[in-house]
Scaffold this motif. Structure first.
Motif, PDB file in Angstrom:
ATOM      1  N   MET A   1       0.858  -1.165   0.000  1.00 27.50           N
ATOM      2  CA  MET A   1       0.000   0.000   0.000  1.00 27.50           C
ATOM      3  C   MET A   1       0.902   1.226   0.000  1.00 27.50           C
ATOM      4  N   PRO A   2       0.602   2.191  -0.848  1.00 28.93           N
ATOM      5  CA  PRO A   2       1.437   3.384  -0.874  1.00 28.93           C
ATOM      6  C   PRO A   2       1.304   4.183   0.416  1.00 28.93           C
ATOM      7  N   ALA A   3       2.275   5.032   0.650  1.00 34.08           N
ATOM      8  CA  ALA A   3       2.212   5.898   1.835  1.00 34.08           C
ATOM      9  C   ALA A   3       0.961   6.766   1.776  1.00 34.08           C
ATOM     10  N   SER A   4       0.402   7.009   2.927  1.00 30.69           N
ATOM     11  CA  SER A   4      -0.812   7.798   3.017  1.00 30.69           C
ATOM     12  C   SER A   4      -0.552   9.250   2.641  1.00 30.69           C
ATOM     13  N   CYS A   5      -1.500   9.848   1.964  1.00 31.95           N
ATOM     14  CA  CYS A   5      -1.444  11.266   1.662  1.00 31.95           C
ATOM     15  C   CYS A   5      -2.096  12.071   2.773  1.00 31.95           C
ATOM     16  N   ASP A   6      -2.839  11.420   3.629  1.00 30.01           N
ATOM     17  CA  ASP A   6      -3.565  12.102   4.700  1.00 30.01           C
ATOM     18  C   ASP A   6      -2.593  12.415   5.840  1.00 30.01           C
ATOM     19  N   PRO A   7      -2.357  13.690   6.135  1.00 25.54           N
ATOM     20  CA  PRO A   7      -1.405  14.031   7.189  1.00 25.54           C
ATOM     21  C   PRO A   7      -1.814  13.510   8.570  1.00 25.54           C
ATOM     22  N   ARG A   8      -3.104  13.305   8.803  1.00 25.80           N
ATOM     23  CA  ARG A   8      -3.546  12.758  10.092  1.00 25.80           C
ATOM     24  C   ARG A   8      -3.048  11.325  10.246  1.00 25.80           C
ATOM     25  N   ILE A   9      -3.146  10.541   9.193  1.00 29.73           N
ATOM     26  CA  ILE A   9      -2.696   9.146   9.246  1.00 29.73           C
ATOM     27  C   ILE A   9      -1.180   9.095   9.349  1.00 29.73           C
ATOM     28  N   GLN A  10      -0.504   9.940   8.592  1.00 33.35           N
ATOM     29  CA  GLN A  10       0.959   9.999   8.676  1.00 33.35           C
ATOM     30  C   GLN A  10       1.407  10.312  10.096  1.00 33.35           C
ATOM     31  N   ALA A  11       0.731  11.250  10.759  1.00 30.27           N
ATOM     32  CA  ALA A  11       1.098  11.637  12.123  1.00 30.27           C
ATOM     33  C   ALA A  11       0.877  10.498  13.110  1.00 30.27           C
ATOM     34  N   VAL A  12      -0.228   9.782  12.988  1.00 30.38           N
ATOM     35  CA  VAL A  12      -0.514   8.661  13.892  1.00 30.38           C
ATOM     36  C   VAL A  12       0.551   7.579  13.735  1.00 30.38           C
ATOM     37  N   ILE A  13       0.862   7.234  12.507  1.00 35.38           N
ATOM     38  CA  ILE A  13       1.848   6.181  12.256  1.00 35.38           C
ATOM     39  C   ILE A  13       3.238   6.624  12.706  1.00 35.38           C
ATOM     40  N   ALA A  14       3.590   7.875  12.461  1.00 38.23           N
ATOM     41  CA  ALA A  14       4.908   8.384  12.843  1.00 38.23           C
ATOM     42  C   ALA A  14       5.093   8.434  14.359  1.00 38.23           C
ATOM     43  N   ALA A  15       4.008   8.511  15.105  1.00 36.64           N
ATOM     44  CA  ALA A  15       4.088   8.615  16.571  1.00 36.64           C
ATOM     45  C   ALA A  15       4.447   7.291  17.253  1.00 36.64           C
ATOM     46  N   TYR A  16       4.334   6.183  16.562  1.00 35.44           N
ATOM     47  CA  TYR A  16       4.653   4.889  17.161  1.00 35.44           C
ATOM     48  C   TYR A  16       6.166   4.687  17.228  1.00 35.44           C
ATOM     49  N   PRO A  17       6.643   3.911  18.194  1.00 34.63           N
ATOM     50  CA  PRO A  17       8.064   3.540  18.220  1.00 34.63           C
ATOM     51  C   PRO A  17       8.408   2.774  16.939  1.00 34.63           C
ATOM     52  N   PRO A  18       9.670   2.845  16.493  1.00 33.52           N
ATOM     53  CA  PRO A  18      10.046   2.238  15.206  1.00 33.52           C
ATOM     54  C   PRO A  18       9.622   0.778  15.020  1.00 33.52           C
ATOM     55  N   GLY A  19       9.815  -0.071  16.023  1.00 38.80           N
ATOM     56  CA  GLY A  19       9.442  -1.485  15.871  1.00 38.80           C
ATOM     57  C   GLY A  19       7.955  -1.673  15.692  1.00 38.80           C
ATOM     58  N   LEU A  20       7.183  -0.960  16.474  1.00 37.33           N
ATOM     59  CA  LEU A  20       5.733  -1.054  16.377  1.00 37.33           C
ATOM     60  C   LEU A  20       5.239  -0.456  15.067  1.00 37.33           C
ATOM     61  N   ARG A  21       5.855   0.648  14.662  1.00 40.26           N
ATOM     62  CA  ARG A  21       5.495   1.273  13.383  1.00 40.26           C
ATOM     63  C   ARG A  21       5.692   0.272  12.238  1.00 40.26           C
ATOM     64  N   LYS A  22       6.808  -0.454  12.286  1.00 37.70           N
ATOM     65  CA  LYS A  22       7.089  -1.457  11.248  1.00 37.70           C
ATOM     66  C   LYS A  22       5.994  -2.518  11.217  1.00 37.70           C
TER      67      LYS A  22
END
Length: 72
Positions: A1-22
């Motif tokens: 799935m391509p990276a989200s264009c929605d900044p809200r989704i990007q912010a939620v995903i970016a807030a997770y620790p790296p392992g969990l984000r992966k």
């Protein structure tokens, strides 16, 4: 799935620790793969209740899936 264009989704995903984000990005990819293999098209990515959510692009073809992590 391509990276989200929605900044809200990007912010939620970016807030997770790296392992969990992966892990969550892997789940996101599995949702896309499942939709593709079922022949229902790419899911629509949106926010529901403050969580990234993936819903079928056509009505009455499936259900919305939300992903998040608790207690991390």
């Amino acid at each position: 799935m391509p990276a989200s264009c929605d900044p809200r989704i990007q912010a939620v995903i970016a807030a997770y620790p790296p392992g969990l984000r992966k892990d969550l990005l892997r789940v996101r990819g599995l949702i896309d793969e499942a939709a593709e293999s079922a022949g229902i098209g790419a899911p629509v990515e949106t926010m529901k209740w403050g969580q990234p959510a993936y819903m079928p692009s056509r009505p009455r073809i499936g259900t919305t899936v939300r992903i998040d992590a608790f207690g991390s």
